[in-house]
Design an enzyme around this catalytic site. Structure first.
Site, PDB file in Angstrom:
ATOM      1  N   GLU A 117       0.830  -1.214   0.000  1.00 26.87           N
ATOM      2  CA  GLU A 117       0.000   0.000   0.000  1.00 26.87           C
ATOM      3  C   GLU A 117       0.865   1.266   0.000  1.00 26.87           C
ATOM      4  OE1 GLU A 117      -2.242  -0.406   3.605  1.00 26.87           O
ATOM      5  OE2 GLU A 117      -3.393  -2.120   2.896  1.00 26.87           O
ATOM      6  N   CYS A 130      -3.170  33.324  10.822  1.00 28.42           N
ATOM      7  CA  CYS A 130      -2.934  33.928  12.138  1.00 28.42           C
ATOM      8  C   CYS A 130      -2.599  32.872  13.180  1.00 28.42           C
ATOM      9  CB  CYS A 130      -4.151  34.729  12.538  1.00 28.42           C
ATOM     10  SG  CYS A 130      -4.455  36.018  11.337  1.00 28.42           S
TER      11      CYS A 130
HETATM   12  N1  LLP Z   1      -1.564   1.892   4.484  1.00 30.80           N
HETATM   13  C1  LLP Z   1      -2.065   2.341   5.649  1.00 30.80           C
HETATM   14  C2  LLP Z   1      -2.963   1.482   6.399  1.00 30.80           C
HETATM   15  C3  LLP Z   1      -1.710   3.604   6.118  1.00 30.80           C
HETATM   16  O1  LLP Z   1      -2.203   4.038   7.277  1.00 30.80           O
HETATM   17  C4  LLP Z   1      -0.825   4.418   5.353  1.00 30.80           C
HETATM   18  C5  LLP Z   1      -0.447   5.742   5.824  1.00 30.80           C
HETATM   19  C6  LLP Z   1      -0.357   3.915   4.129  1.00 30.80           C
HETATM   20  C7  LLP Z   1      -0.732   2.645   3.732  1.00 30.80           C
HETATM   21  C8  LLP Z   1       0.550   4.701   3.228  1.00 30.80           C
HETATM   22  O2  LLP Z   1       1.759   4.995   3.836  1.00 30.80           O
HETATM   23  P1  LLP Z   1       2.939   5.657   2.981  1.00 30.80           P
HETATM   24  O3  LLP Z   1       3.388   4.640   1.946  1.00 30.80           O
HETATM   25  O4  LLP Z   1       2.431   6.879   2.352  1.00 30.80           O
HETATM   26  O5  LLP Z   1       3.973   5.936   3.985  1.00 30.80           O
HETATM   27  N2  LLP Z   1       0.261  12.596   6.965  1.00 30.80           N
HETATM   28  C9  LLP Z   1       1.515  11.953   7.255  1.00 30.80           C
HETATM   29  C10 LLP Z   1       1.540  10.505   6.826  1.00 30.80           C
HETATM   30  C11 LLP Z   1       0.458   9.679   7.473  1.00 30.80           C
HETATM   31  C12 LLP Z   1       0.456   8.270   6.974  1.00 30.80           C
HETATM   32  C13 LLP Z   1      -0.749   7.552   7.423  1.00 30.80           C
HETATM   33  N3  LLP Z   1      -0.891   6.234   6.923  1.00 30.80           N
HETATM   34  C14 LLP Z   1       2.640  12.746   6.594  1.00 30.80           C
HETATM   35  O6  LLP Z   1       2.352  13.772   5.995  1.00 30.80           O
HETATM   36  O7  LLP Z   1       3.794  12.394   6.731  1.00 30.80           O
END
Ligand code: LLP
Length: 418
Positions: A273, A342
């Site tokens: 994912e 702000c």
């Molecule tokens: N699968 C699940 C169940 C997840 O919770 C996430 C990310 C992913 C896949 C994808 O993860 P990635 O490959 O993008 O690392 N807003 C935060 C990141 C939060 C990630 C949440 N879950 C940021 O801006 O760093």
């Protein structure tokens, strides 16, 4: 590798001049590169070529319909965490049999929606959720394919807000609870436990935590086999990191090779994912300098993008490389790049050494393709930015800039009822 590079001293997005794009479409502006999205998806997916696998792009990283469609056309499935993301994935033409549904708080209406769409599987995160999925499926005369999200208690060595596979995190079930839950799932008529799932965190810069999690899952897989369960899918979640600054995350190929070795005796389809690793460096956010000022303590550059447009610096103290779109030789100095909101916490960077920027010129925040626009809000009644997708010499608005009318479109004046 991405397609935002300088040519003749000006930042390009594929074949476009970024300053010209900013002049045409306005700022703040998200610009995504088709070639980069394709390249990243291909690099990731082909790293698992030797394995029976399915790459489900994590929609939360970038859920723009055109981005989902582009990846879907390359064969990607989608990892969703809400009814809204399911709606988007289906609208973007993603085949339901390539959709997996994660998240700790799935609601009845979302479960119904996913069952009706006949998605591949629910990654179920608690016993009450399992029971609700079973109930809803039975009401509909269906059987829901599920996996349980196992929390393997592995430290992903990342920012605490984005580490998810530790005992203290809200996600999934520990190994003991998972065993009980699988026993229950085996006996519930409305669910078919076909998979195992985990996601230990995001922005991981080494493969060891993935391998450690996989080892724990493999041991557990053997147990499930003894329980008579036919597990056909192993979902390892997302999490592979990218270079924002100096990080040197492993190439997907390294992860692919390591996983292939570890999975060689298992007869399962691997699900991945990835979000950030596909979209992160495939997007930039461009903003325009409004003012500069110097206090006794600091030099400030005020730009027209704020924490509502790109919240990662404010929320996580995250680093995004900032650079001029049309660099010129001039004095560098430490400064805060701040937005118009702000809040003291409204900044794109603090104490960053950059050339003295002039009002009217544009700067680019790199690595903004993941968790950029998807985390944007209208705070301070700021219409959300436009998103454009470039593809060679073509540029398309894939989400128009919001208007003031959009800001109030859903509101009703209590006095007039209009
Ligand atoms: N699968 C699940 C169940 C997840 O919770 C996430 C990310 C992913 C896949 C994808 O993860 P990635 O490959 O993008 O690392 N807003 C935060 C990141 C939060 C990630 C949440 N879950 C940021 O801006 O760093």
């Amino acid at each position: 590798m991405h397609h935002f590079v300088y040519k003749d001293g000006r930042l390009q997005a594929e074949e476009f001049d970024v300053a010209e794009l900013a002049a045409t479409y306005g700022t703040p502006l998200y610009i995504y590169s088709t070639a980069t999205l394709r390249r990243h998806y291909h690099a990731f997916d082909s790293a698992f070529e030797g394995l029976d696998h399915l790459t489900c792009f994590s929609a939360k990283a970038n859920s723009n319909l055109s981005v989902l469609r582009l990846l879907g056309d390359m064969g990607a499935g989608v990892d969703i965490v809400s009814g809204g993301e399911l709606y988007r994935a289906l609208k973007a033409g993603i085949a339901p049999e390539k959709i997996v549904y994660s998240g700790v708080g799935k609601q009845r209406h979302e479960i119904e929606q996913a069952l009706e769409a006949d998605i591949l599987m629910f990654n179920c995160e608690s016993v009450p959720e399992l029971e609700l999925i079973n109930e809803v499926a039975q009401e509909k005369g269906l059987v829901a394919r599920i996996s349980l999200r196992i929390n393997p208690d592995v430290d992903p060595q990342t920012h605490p807000y984005i580490s998810t596979g530790l005992k203290k995190n809200k996600f999934g079930l520990n190994l003991e609870q998972s065993e009980e839950a699988y026993r229950l799932a085996r006996d519930l008529p409305g669910v078919d436990p076909i998979g195992m799932d985990c996601h230990i965190g995001s922005q991981l810069t080494s493969i060891e935590p993935f391998l450690e999690a996989l080892e724990r899952l493999k041991r557990f897989y053997a147990k499930l086999q003894d329980m008579g369960l036919a597990i056909r899918y192993l979902d390892l979640g997302g999490g592979l990191g990218i270079t924002y600054d100096e990080e040197t995350p492993p190439h997907p190929q390294q992860l692919g090779e390591a996983l292939a070795e570890s999975l060689k005796d298992l007869d399962v389809t691997l699900i991945l994912e990835p979000g950030r690793v596909i979209a992160g460096n495939a997007g930039i956010m461009v903003s325009k300098v409004l003012y500069t000022k110097t206090s006794e303590a600091k030099h400030f550059t005020v730009v027209d993008a704020a924490m509502n447009d790109l919240v990662r610096p404010s929320l996580y103290g995250a680093y995004h490389r900032l650079a001029e779109v049309t660099p010129q030789k001039r004095q560098e100095l430490p400064m805060d790049i701040v937005g118009p909101i702000c809040e003291t916490g409204d900044f794109l960077a603090q104490d960053r050494t950059l050339p003295e920027l002039a009002p009217g010129e544009c700067i680019a925040a790199f690595s903004a393709g993941a968790y950029g626009f998807t985390m944007a809000s209208q705070y301070n009644s700021r219409p959300r930015a436009a998103e454009i997708l470039v593809d060679g010499d073509q540029a398309r608005i894939v989400r128009r800039r919001e208007t003031y009318e959009d800001l109030i479109a859903l509101e009703t004046d209590a006095l007039t009822g209009k």
